[in-house]
Design a protein around this motif. Structure first.
Motif, PDB file in Angstrom:
ATOM      1  N   PHE A  71       0.832  -1.203   0.000  1.00 16.79           N
ATOM      2  CA  PHE A  71       0.000   0.000   0.000  1.00 16.79           C
ATOM      3  C   PHE A  71       0.870   1.257   0.000  1.00 16.79           C
ATOM      4  CE2 PHE A  71      -2.605   3.116   2.519  1.00 16.79           C
ATOM      5  CZ  PHE A  71      -3.499   3.404   1.495  1.00 16.79           C
ATOM      6  N   LEU A  72       1.912   1.267   0.847  1.00 19.76           N
ATOM      7  CA  LEU A  72       2.821   2.417   0.893  1.00 19.76           C
ATOM      8  C   LEU A  72       3.491   2.643  -0.454  1.00 19.76           C
ATOM      9  CD1 LEU A  72       4.653   2.218   4.334  1.00 19.76           C
ATOM     10  CD2 LEU A  72       2.734   3.645   3.679  1.00 19.76           C
ATOM     11  N   ASN A  73       3.943   1.557  -1.082  1.00 20.96           N
ATOM     12  CA  ASN A  73       4.619   1.677  -2.377  1.00 20.96           C
ATOM     13  C   ASN A  73       3.680   2.243  -3.437  1.00 20.96           C
ATOM     14  OD1 ASN A  73       6.955   0.684  -1.266  1.00 20.96           O
ATOM     15  ND2 ASN A  73       6.651  -1.400  -2.000  1.00 20.96           N
TER      16      ASN A  73
ATOM     17  N   SER B 211      -8.466   6.789  -6.740  1.00 24.71           N
ATOM     18  CA  SER B 211      -9.662   6.085  -6.299  1.00 24.71           C
ATOM     19  C   SER B 211      -9.476   4.573  -6.356  1.00 24.71           C
ATOM     20  CB  SER B 211     -10.865   6.506  -7.147  1.00 24.71           C
ATOM     21  OG  SER B 211     -10.696   6.125  -8.505  1.00 24.71           O
ATOM     22  N   TYR B 212      -8.724   4.088  -7.355  1.00 23.98           N
ATOM     23  CA  TYR B 212      -8.458   2.652  -7.448  1.00 23.98           C
ATOM     24  C   TYR B 212      -7.513   2.186  -6.340  1.00 23.98           C
ATOM     25  CZ  TYR B 212     -10.654   2.588 -12.086  1.00 23.98           C
ATOM     26  OH  TYR B 212     -11.544   2.681 -13.117  1.00 23.98           O
ATOM     27  N   VAL B 213      -6.464   2.970  -6.075  1.00 16.44           N
ATOM     28  CA  VAL B 213      -5.511   2.596  -5.034  1.00 16.44           C
ATOM     29  C   VAL B 213      -6.191   2.536  -3.668  1.00 16.44           C
ATOM     30  CG1 VAL B 213      -3.456   3.372  -3.769  1.00 16.44           C
ATOM     31  CG2 VAL B 213      -3.484   3.460  -6.262  1.00 16.44           C
ATOM     32  N   MET B 214      -7.134   3.451  -3.440  1.00  9.96           N
ATOM     33  CA  MET B 214      -7.785   3.518  -2.134  1.00  9.96           C
ATOM     34  C   MET B 214      -8.665   2.300  -1.850  1.00  9.96           C
ATOM     35  SD  MET B 214      -6.572   6.027  -0.583  1.00  9.96           S
ATOM     36  CE  MET B 214      -7.656   6.017   0.829  1.00  9.96           C
ATOM     37  N   PHE B 215      -9.008   1.534  -2.876  1.00 13.53           N
ATOM     38  CA  PHE B 215      -9.753   0.299  -2.637  1.00 13.53           C
ATOM     39  C   PHE B 215      -8.928  -0.687  -1.808  1.00 13.53           C
ATOM     40  CE2 PHE B 215     -12.289   1.321  -6.608  1.00 13.53           C
ATOM     41  CZ  PHE B 215     -13.476   1.547  -5.916  1.00 13.53           C
ATOM     42  N   TYR B 216      -7.609  -0.594  -1.920  1.00 12.34           N
ATOM     43  CA  TYR B 216      -6.729  -1.503  -1.190  1.00 12.34           C
ATOM     44  C   TYR B 216      -6.384  -0.966   0.206  1.00 12.34           C
ATOM     45  CZ  TYR B 216      -2.668  -4.460  -0.178  1.00 12.34           C
ATOM     46  OH  TYR B 216      -1.789  -5.334   0.407  1.00 12.34           O
ATOM     47  N   ALA B 217      -6.807   0.264   0.506  1.00  7.38           N
ATOM     48  CA  ALA B 217      -6.425   0.912   1.761  1.00  7.38           C
ATOM     49  C   ALA B 217      -6.779   0.102   3.011  1.00  7.38           C
ATOM     50  CB  ALA B 217      -7.039   2.311   1.837  1.00  7.38           C
ATOM     51  N   PRO B 218      -7.988  -0.471   3.133  1.00  5.44           N
ATOM     52  CA  PRO B 218      -8.293  -1.232   4.359  1.00  5.44           C
ATOM     53  C   PRO B 218      -7.326  -2.387   4.608  1.00  5.44           C
ATOM     54  CG  PRO B 218     -10.302  -0.770   3.137  1.00  5.44           C
ATOM     55  CD  PRO B 218      -9.162  -0.373   2.243  1.00  5.44           C
TER      56      PRO B 218
ATOM     57  N   LEU C 111      -3.607  -0.740   5.246  1.00  2.00           N
ATOM     58  CA  LEU C 111      -3.470  -0.088   6.546  1.00  2.00           C
ATOM     59  C   LEU C 111      -3.652  -1.080   7.688  1.00  2.00           C
ATOM     60  CD1 LEU C 111      -5.196   3.409   6.249  1.00  2.00           C
ATOM     61  CD2 LEU C 111      -2.783   2.895   6.585  1.00  2.00           C
ATOM     62  N   GLY C 112      -4.592  -2.003   7.543  1.00  2.00           N
ATOM     63  CA  GLY C 112      -4.777  -3.011   8.579  1.00  2.00           C
ATOM     64  C   GLY C 112      -3.507  -3.821   8.806  1.00  2.00           C
ATOM     65  N   ALA C 113      -2.869  -4.232   7.710  1.00  2.00           N
ATOM     66  CA  ALA C 113      -1.628  -5.003   7.803  1.00  2.00           C
ATOM     67  C   ALA C 113      -0.502  -4.175   8.405  1.00  2.00           C
ATOM     68  CB  ALA C 113      -1.228  -5.501   6.411  1.00  2.00           C
TER      69      ALA C 113
ATOM     70  N   SER D  98       3.817   9.652   7.141  1.00  2.00           N
ATOM     71  CA  SER D  98       4.272  10.456   6.002  1.00  2.00           C
ATOM     72  C   SER D  98       3.150  11.363   5.507  1.00  2.00           C
ATOM     73  CB  SER D  98       4.746   9.544   4.864  1.00  2.00           C
ATOM     74  OG  SER D  98       4.992  10.295   3.700  1.00  2.00           O
ATOM     75  N   SER D  99       3.400  12.676   5.535  1.00  2.00           N
ATOM     76  CA  SER D  99       2.435  13.624   4.965  1.00  2.00           C
ATOM     77  C   SER D  99       2.368  13.465   3.451  1.00  2.00           C
ATOM     78  CB  SER D  99       2.844  15.059   5.317  1.00  2.00           C
ATOM     79  OG  SER D  99       2.742  15.289   6.698  1.00  2.00           O
ATOM     80  N   ILE D 100       3.502  13.123   2.847  1.00  2.00           N
ATOM     81  CA  ILE D 100       3.542  12.944   1.396  1.00  2.00           C
ATOM     82  C   ILE D 100       2.670  11.762   0.981  1.00  2.00           C
ATOM     83  CG2 ILE D 100       5.037  12.315  -0.545  1.00  2.00           C
ATOM     84  CD1 ILE D 100       7.244  13.947   0.725  1.00  2.00           C
ATOM     85  N   ALA D 101       2.737  10.671   1.740  1.00  2.00           N
ATOM     86  CA  ALA D 101       1.945   9.488   1.408  1.00  2.00           C
ATOM     87  C   ALA D 101       0.450   9.760   1.510  1.00  2.00           C
ATOM     88  CB  ALA D 101       2.324   8.323   2.319  1.00  2.00           C
ATOM     89  N   SER D 102       0.068  10.742   2.319  1.00  2.00           N
ATOM     90  CA  SER D 102      -1.355  11.039   2.507  1.00  2.00           C
ATOM     91  C   SER D 102      -1.885  12.050   1.496  1.00  2.00           C
ATOM     92  CB  SER D 102      -1.603  11.564   3.923  1.00  2.00           C
ATOM     93  OG  SER D 102      -0.934  12.797   4.134  1.00  2.00           O
ATOM     94  N   ILE D 103      -1.034  12.596   0.630  1.00  2.00           N
ATOM     95  CA  ILE D 103      -1.474  13.597  -0.344  1.00  2.00           C
ATOM     96  C   ILE D 103      -2.603  13.077  -1.237  1.00  2.00           C
ATOM     97  CG2 ILE D 103      -0.775  14.864  -2.431  1.00  2.00           C
ATOM     98  CD1 ILE D 103       1.838  15.519  -1.063  1.00  2.00           C
ATOM     99  N   PRO D 104      -2.514  11.867  -1.801  1.00  2.00           N
ATOM    100  CA  PRO D 104      -3.625  11.392  -2.645  1.00  2.00           C
ATOM    101  C   PRO D 104      -4.971  11.375  -1.917  1.00  2.00           C
ATOM    102  CG  PRO D 104      -1.693  10.032  -2.984  1.00  2.00           C
ATOM    103  CD  PRO D 104      -1.380  10.921  -1.827  1.00  2.00           C
ATOM    104  N   ALA D 105      -4.992  10.825  -0.709  1.00  2.00           N
ATOM    105  CA  ALA D 105      -6.243  10.797   0.059  1.00  2.00           C
ATOM    106  C   ALA D 105      -6.678  12.201   0.439  1.00  2.00           C
ATOM    107  CB  ALA D 105      -6.061   9.939   1.318  1.00  2.00           C
TER     108      ALA D 105
END
Length: 411
Positions: free
Chosen positions: A44-46, A185-192, A195-197, A265-272
């Motif tokens: 997810f981070l990558n 929007s597609y990447v965020m489908f994998y967020a749960p 982030l859970g992992a 990371s603030s940078i990692a949160s830019i898309p969301a």
């Protein structure tokens, strides 16, 4: 209908919270063995780090290139900077009040290390490398975000100045921006899952180490950061848009807060963050300029909070009073430099800590002490940093578009 509406608006946040809760439980159960979950979180981070550079490039360059009035851009940048500084100063006063009530160094006995490694590179050279790169390809690395942001702004200005002859190139930038937004929007489908992992890994491996020698500083910072997050941001949201501003902010900010906390990371949160600002109703030209610049470089209220904490801790350790107006004024200035200017420089956090030590004349052995604090308070600090970018978008929209700016947006 009310139940249906609630689920519609908060479903993604509830799913994220549920996944993270499951991850935390798995971390507590499996402890050190939770490292097996790390690859799923790293995936997810990558994905986020891969998308953030082209996202920032296309959003900034396309927004500037399509502006018919570049005076609008200058006004956005000026008021953005004003809001960043004002909110940073307010954050400093929050922590100044907190350290006055609960001194972080009281009863703390930290041995000063004998050997300390200091940066050998000239600070001026470091700053130059932050603003520029020697090769075009180096622009598209997340390590050179500040240089890439400057290049994107200049490219957008030039593309706009070329006029009709550059129309095809501007269309390319705009199309690229739309593509990257869809990819988010597609990447965020994998967020749960991601982030859970990742939370399972963090809780299982690092959880027991959180409360160590610096427990008093942690005890102070975490409550202050949460209080600032809920209280100050609610006040800011009301200032920007009244009760409607509060409602839409808290409705959409949860994914940003969770991602920034988990990734550090603030940078990692830019898309969301970009997606959240869009749902809140922030005008496109504001969110596509302020979020990338704030997330990558200039806006770090959480870092301002931690800078005051670090300074206060050192004053306590060396038995110096942290009460004089001149001392506090200098602390605010250093905190603003650490949380804005130096944040965009590679290794800027360390440079900010070096600035604290040298400006007050502390021995160099004090450097690793405050460096450890930065590591311990990083999760809530990053959460405040990232979510604060959205608040600044809302406040800037209120200033530039008037008190009814939200009524013209689809939320």
């Amino acid at each position: 209908m009310k139940k249906s509406s609630f689920l519609k608006h908060y479903a993604s946040s509830l799913i994220l919270l549920g996944a993270i809760s499951i991850g935390c439980v798995l971390g507590l159960v499996f402890k050190e063995k939770s490292v097996v979950f790390k690859p799923f979180g790293d995936l997810f981070l990558n994905l986020l780090f891969t998308i953030v550079v082209p996202l920032v490039f296309f959003s900034l360059s396309s927004t500037v290139a399509t502006m018919s009035d570049l005076k609008r851009l200058s006004r956005i940048l000026i008021w953005m900077l004003v809001v960043f500084i004002v909110t940073g100063i307010i954050a400093c006063f929050f922590m100044i009040a907190a350290v006055g009530i609960y001194p972080p160094a009281e009863g703390v006995n930290i041995a000063l290390p004998v050997h300390v490694v200091t940066p050998s590179q000239n600070i001026g050279e470091t700053i130059l490398k932050a603003f520029t790169v020697s090769d075009f390809i180096d622009l598209f690395s997340k390590k050179n975000m500040l240089a890439m942001i400057i290049f994107s702004l200049l490219l957008g200005i030039v593309a706009s100045a070329v006029g009709q002859k550059g129309r095809a190139f501007v269309d390319f930038l705009v199309a690229g921006n739309h593509v990257m937004e869809k990819m988010i929007s597609y990447v965020m489908f994998y967020a749960p899952i991601g982030l859970g992992a990742y939370f399972a890994y963090l809780v299982g491996v690092f959880g027991p180490q959180l409360l160590g020698t610096y427990i008093r500083a942690v005890e102070l910072y975490y409550p202050v950061a949460f209080f600032y997050f809920f209280f100050a941001f609610t006040v800011y949201a009301y200032t920007a848009g009244g009760m409607k501003g509060i409602k839409v902010f808290w409705k959409n900010i949860t994914p940003v807060a969770l991602i920034s906390w988990g990734t550090g990371s603030s940078i990692a949160s830019i898309p969301a963050n970009m997606e959240a600002a869009k749902r809140i109703g922030v005008p496109d030209d504001l969110r596509e300029v302020i979020i990338p610049i704030g997330g990558a470089t200039l806006h770090l209220e959480g870092s301002c909070l931690s800078a005051i904490l670090k300074i206060s801790l050192l004053f306590g350790l060396f038995h110096m009073p942290f009460t004089a107006p001149a001392t506090i004024a200098m602390a605010i200035g250093i905190a603003l430099l650490s949380g804005t200017v130096m944040s965009g420089i590679p290794g800027g956090g360390f440079l900010g800590e070096l600035l604290i030590v040298t400006m007050y004349g502390f021995p160099v052995q004090a450097l690793p002490i405050i460096s450890m604090i930065g590591t311990l308070v990083d999760p809530p600090a990053t959460m405040v940093n990232a979510t604060g970018d959205n608040i600044c978008c809302m406040l800037t929209a209120r200033i530039l578009n008037g008190k009814n700016w939200m009524s013209h947006q689809h939320v």
